[in-house]
Design a protein around this motif. Structure first.
Motif, PDB file in Angstrom:
ATOM      1  N   PRO A  16      17.841 -47.879 -38.057  1.00 56.33           N
ATOM      2  CA  PRO A  16      18.461 -47.412 -39.294  1.00 56.33           C
ATOM      3  C   PRO A  16      19.547 -46.372 -39.028  1.00 56.33           C
ATOM      4  N   ARG A  18      22.087 -43.592 -41.707  1.00 59.83           N
ATOM      5  CA  ARG A  18      22.422 -43.189 -43.065  1.00 59.83           C
ATOM      6  C   ARG A  18      23.794 -42.546 -43.067  1.00 59.83           C
ATOM      7  N   SER A  20      26.843 -40.622 -45.285  1.00 61.11           N
ATOM      8  CA  SER A  20      27.048 -39.811 -46.478  1.00 61.11           C
ATOM      9  C   SER A  20      28.533 -39.588 -46.689  1.00 61.11           C
ATOM     10  N   THR A  78      25.757 -42.103 -50.694  1.00 59.62           N
ATOM     11  CA  THR A  78      25.056 -42.387 -49.455  1.00 59.62           C
ATOM     12  C   THR A  78      24.913 -43.897 -49.272  1.00 59.62           C
ATOM     13  N   GLN A  80      22.326 -46.123 -47.067  1.00 57.35           N
ATOM     14  CA  GLN A  80      21.199 -46.272 -46.163  1.00 57.35           C
ATOM     15  C   GLN A  80      21.262 -47.657 -45.560  1.00 57.35           C
ATOM     16  N   ASN A  82      19.584 -50.257 -42.926  1.00 56.91           N
ATOM     17  CA  ASN A  82      18.392 -50.621 -42.159  1.00 56.91           C
ATOM     18  C   ASN A  82      18.607 -51.954 -41.454  1.00 56.91           C
TER      19      ASN A  82
END
Length: 119
Positions: A16, A18, A20, A78, A80, A82
């Protein structure tokens, strides 16, 4: 309006990450906020967007793997990510489309953040 993206880096396949994006400056109106990506030699492509009403739109190649969100003030976006794949390797750009006044629309881009997925 300025956008500052962060969070890119090197990650192994399946992992993963993330991203921003922080917004400074206040537009008259925001229509959509989103993420795009680009690899050398190819056009920039849409990854995901979210409207002020909360409606999301995802590219088929990220559906079920990526999630876009924004906070209530809409000054942070954001992404995310995965189950990353090597094909996700790209420079990711955050984007905002809105109005600076009731008659003038604009598009703002962040500076891009590199995501590298190793196999």
């Amino acid at each position: 309006v300025q956008l500052q993206a962060s969070g890119g880096g090197l990650v192994r396949s399946g992992g993963p990450l993330r991203l921003s994006c922080a917004r400074t400056g206040t537009p008259f109106k925001i229509d959509t906020m989103g993420w795009y990506r680009q690899v050398p030699g190819k056009q920039r492509e849409l990854v995901a967007t979210v409207t002020t009403g909360g409606k999301t739109n995802y590219a088929d190649f990220v559906k079920g793997r990526f999630t876009i969100s924004t906070n209530g003030a809409r000054n942070m976006i954001t992404l995310q990510m995965n189950s990353l794949k090597p094909d996700d390797t790209a420079v990711y750009y955050c984007n905002l489309e809105g109005y600076s006044d009731p008659w003038t629309d604009f598009t703002s881009w962040g500076q891009g953040t590199l995501v590298t997925v190793s196999s």
